[in-house]
Design an enzyme around this catalytic site. Structure first.
Site, PDB file in Angstrom:
ATOM      1  N   GLU A   1      -1.407  -9.052   3.550  1.00 29.43           N
ATOM      2  CA  GLU A   1      -1.435  -9.537   4.654  1.00 29.43           C
ATOM      3  C   GLU A   1      -2.929 -10.040   5.396  1.00 29.43           C
ATOM      4  O   GLU A   1      -3.085 -10.925   6.062  1.00 29.43           O
ATOM      5  CB  GLU A   1      -0.792  -8.612   5.756  1.00 29.43           C
TER       6      GLU A   1
ATOM      7  N   CYS B   1       0.726  -1.230   0.025  1.00 26.01           N
ATOM      8  CA  CYS B   1       0.079  -0.062   0.081  1.00 26.01           C
ATOM      9  C   CYS B   1       0.707   1.307  -0.050  1.00 26.01           C
ATOM     10  O   CYS B   1       1.438   1.734  -0.974  1.00 26.01           O
ATOM     11  CB  CYS B   1      -0.908   0.068   1.057  1.00 26.01           C
TER      12      CYS B   1
ATOM     13  N   HIS C   1      -3.669  -5.103   0.423  1.00 25.74           N
ATOM     14  CA  HIS C   1      -2.922  -5.650   1.471  1.00 25.74           C
ATOM     15  C   HIS C   1      -3.080  -7.352   1.442  1.00 25.74           C
ATOM     16  O   HIS C   1      -4.059  -7.793   1.914  1.00 25.74           O
ATOM     17  CB  HIS C   1      -3.772  -5.239   2.793  1.00 25.74           C
TER      18      HIS C   1
END
Ligand code: GLN
Length: 540
Positions: free
Chosen positions: A511, A383, A509
Site C-alpha cells: 500500500e 504484514c 506493505h
C-alpha cells in the site's frame, strides 16, 4: 536552473482542513507544468518520528523507501506526484531538539547559551534549506503541522518569518483557513480567517495567499472582503470547497489558479499550463464505475478513518484501474468470533487482513482468514495479516493447535512466526524495526509472478517478526508456498495457497507504493479477483 523557491503552508482556525491535500495538489499542479517539486512536513510534536505513535493518536505511520517512519501526509504527496520522499521530508520538534542537543554536547556551540532563537530556528531553517540546496528542486513546499496560534508551532512560524524576510520573492506563504457557514444566519463568516491572519501578523508573518476551506461557494464580494482585511490581492484568495474525493482537489485548485498565483508571487514564468489529462482520465474512471464489489478490511483500528489510509487509497487506485467501485467494509477483528463470522463476513467478495501490532483482535483475524480460505474468497494478508495466514494454516491445516507468533505468545510450542535474529538484541522501540525497501525474488511458477510480471521487485517493510523457515518445507508440502524470498537473507516475503483462486500474504506493505499513476499490481489483481468472485457467485 533558477533558484529554489520555498513555499510554506500554514493552517489556521481549525485542524484537519486538509493542508496535506492542498500542498500535494499544488505540488501536482507545479509538477504537471514541468517544474520539479518536493514536499516536506514539519510536525511540532516532541516524538522524534511518528513511528512510536499509536494510530489512535496520529493515524497511519507512512514508511518511505529509505525506511523513515513518517506522517501520513507524505503518503498523499507520493500518491499524487508519483515521486518518492525520504527521511529529510518529515521533521519533528523532537528531531530538531535531538540534533541541537547533540551539537551542544559535542561542544559545537563554543560556549554560547543555546536558545530557541536562533539555535532551534536555525536548525529548522537548515532542515528546510537542505532540500533546496540539493539543487534538485524548483520548489520546496513545506507544510507546518498544527494550527497557527499553537504554542508548539511558534518556532516554526518564526522560522517562516525569517525565511520570508531573507529570501523575499523566493519564498511564499500560503495560509489555509476555514470560512464556516452559519445556517442560522444563512451566511459564510470571514471573521475567523481575519483573526487567524491577525495571529500570524503578531508573529510577523504576512500570508501571500489565503486558501479558504468552505462548504459553500465564496462570492467575489466575500473574496474582496477577505483580501481587504487580510492585506492580500483578491486573486490570492482561493476557494477550496469540500470535495467528493481528495483526487478532485488538484483540478479545483487549477480552476482557482492556485498554481498561477504561486508562480506569480515567486516571479516564475506563468506561460505554461498544467497537463492533467491522465489525472482527469483517472477521475473519470473513478466516477463512472461499471459495477461495485464489497471488500472487507479486517483490523483493530476500524473506528479511526486514518489508521489504514494507504490501504484505502490503494483500493481507490485499483478501483479506477478496474473501472469498478470498491466498497471497503471495515470489520472490527476484536469482535469477530467463530459464532458471528458468517453474519459479519457474508456478502464480501474479498477479504483483506490488515497490518498491526500486539495481541488485541488477533483471534478474529485468524478466523476471518479461515473463512476466506475455506470459502475460496479472494484474500490479501498484509504484514501481520500474512503472519496470521501462516498461523491459521499451521493450526487448521497442519494440526499445530497452538501455532502462534512469538510476538503474541513467546512460549508457543509452534513458533511459526518468530523474531528475526538481528531483532533479538534490540531493546528500544523507536526506528528499530526492519524498515524501508528490501528486494524480493519471485518464483516464476506462481500467481504472484503473473501479477507482477517480473522476478525481482522491491517493497517497503515495517515489522520485527518473520516466517520461521524451520516450518517452510512442511507448509509447502501441504499447499502454502513461499513464492517470494528475500535473496540476501532468505526470508519468506510472500506466501500463496495452491488450492485457492486468490490467496496471497505479503510480509511487506504494498500500500505504501500505490500511486494514481502507478496503482499497485497486487491491489489491482486482488480487486479483479473480487470482481470475478462476484461474477461466479451470481452465475452459480
Ligand atoms: N507485528 C508484526 C511484526 O512486527 C507485524 C507488523 C506489521 O503488520 N506492520 O512483525
Amino acid at each position: 536552473m533558477a533558484r529554489t523557491k520555498y513555499i510554506f503552508v500554514l493552517g489556521g482556525v481549525a485542524s484537519s482542513l486538509g493542508k496535506g491535500i492542498i500542498s500535494s495538489s499544488l505540488a501536482k499542479l507545479l509538477q504537471s507544468r514541468g517544474f520539479s517539486v518536493t514536499i516536506q512536513k514539519l510536525d511540532p510534536y516532541i516524538n522524534v518520528d511518528p513511528g512510536t505513535l499509536n494510530p489512535y493518536e496520529h493515524g497511519e505511520c507512512y514508511v518511505t523507501e529509505d525506511g523513515a517512519e513518517t506522517d501520513l501526509d507524505l503518503g498523499h504527496y507520493e500518491r499524487f506526484s508519483n515521486s518518492q520522499t525520504s527521511q529529510a521530508n518529515n521533521i519533528t520538534t523532537g528531531r530538531i531538539y535531538q540534533s541541537v542537543i547533540e551539537k551542544e554536547r559535542r561542544g559545537d556551540y563554543l560556549g554560547q547559551t543555546v536558545q530557541v532563537i536562533p539555535h532551534i530556528t536555525d536548525e529548522i531553517k537548515r532542515r528546510v534549506m537542505l532540500l533546496g540546496i540539493s539543487g534538485k528542486y524548483d520548489f520546496v513546499i513545506t507544510e507546518i503541522g498544527g494550527t497557527v496560534g499553537d504554542i508548539e508551532s511558534l518556532p516554526y512560524v518564526e522560522t517562516v518569518r525569517q525565511m520570508r524576510w531573507e529570501l523575499g520573492r523566493d519564498c511564499c506563504v500560503i495560509h489555509l483557513t476555514l470560512v464556516p457557514y452559519l445556517s442560522a444566519a444563512g451566511e459564510l463568516k470571514t471573521k475567523p480567517t481575519q483573526h487567524s491572519v491577525k495571529t500570524l501578523l503578531e508573529s510577523g508573518v504576512q500570508p501571500d495567499i489565503i486558501v479558504c476551506r468552505t462548504e459553500r461557494p465564496l462570492t467575489e464580494g466575500l473574496k474582496d472582503k477577505i483580501a481587504l482585511f487580510c492585506n492580500v490581492e483578491s486573486s490570492s484568495v482561493i476557494e477550496s470547497r469540500d470535495a467528493k474525493t481528495i483526487y478532485q482537489v488538484p483540478i479545483m485548485m487549477r480552476d482557482e489558479n492556485l498554481d498561477t498565483e504561486v508562480l506569480r508571487k515567486t516571479m516564475m514564468p506563468t506561460d505554461t499550463s498544467p497537463d492533467l489529462k491522465r489525472w482527469e482520465e483517472f477521475l473519470y474512471k473513478l466516477e463512472n464505475p461499471g459495477g461495485e464489489v464489497n471488500i472487507g478490511l479486517v483490523g483493530k483500528y476500524v473506528e479511526l478513518k486514518d489508521a489504514y489510509k494507504s490501504i484505502n487509497e490503494s483500493f481507490v487506485h485499483a478501483s479506477a484501474a478496474n473501472e469498478y467501485k470498491v466498497n471497503v467494509k471495515l470489520i472490527h477483528s476484536e469482535f469477530l468470533t467463530k459464532d458471528n463470522l458468517e453474519e459479519k463476513l457474508k456478502g464480501l467478495e474479498g477479504i483483506l487482513v490488515a497490518p498491526g501490532f500486539g495481541e488485541r483482535g488477533i483471534e478474529g483475524k485468524i478466523e476471518a482468514i479461515r473463512y476466506a480460505r475455506e470459502n475460496k474468497i479472494p484474500f490479501l494478508g498484509i504484514c501481520l495479516g500474512m503472519q496470521c495466514a501462516v498461523i491459521e494454516f499451521g493450526r487448521n491445516v497442519l494440526g499445530y493447535k497452538s501455532a502462534h507468533s512469538t510476538e503474541m505468545n513467546p512460549d508457543t510450542k509452534y513458533p511459526v512466526i518468530d523474531l528475526m535474529e538481528e531483532q533479538k538484541k534490540i531493546k528500544g522501540l523507536g526506528g528499530t524495526m526492519r524498515l524501508g525497501k528490501y528486494p524480493c525474488k519471485i518464483d516464476k511458477n506462481s500467481k504472484t509472478y503473473e501479477i507482477y510480471q517480473v522476478i525481482n521487485v522491491s517493497e517497503r517493510h515495517r515489522h520485527r517478526y518473520e516466517f520461521n523457515n524451520d516450518y517452510l518445507e512442511e507448509y509447502e508440502m501441504h499447499g502454502m508456498k513461499g513464492v517470494g524470498i528475500n535473496p540476501n537473507e532468505n526470508l519468506v516475503e510472500i506466501i500463496e495457497l495452491d488450492d485457492h483462486p486468490w490467496f496471497i500474504g505479503v510480509q511487506f506493505h504494498p500500500e505504501y507504493k500505490s500511486t494514481v499513476a502507478k496503482p499497485h499490481p497486487l491491489f489491482v489483481s486482488f480487486v479483479k479477483a473480487a470482481i470475478e468472485h462476484k461474477t461466479t457467485l451470481s452465475s452459480s
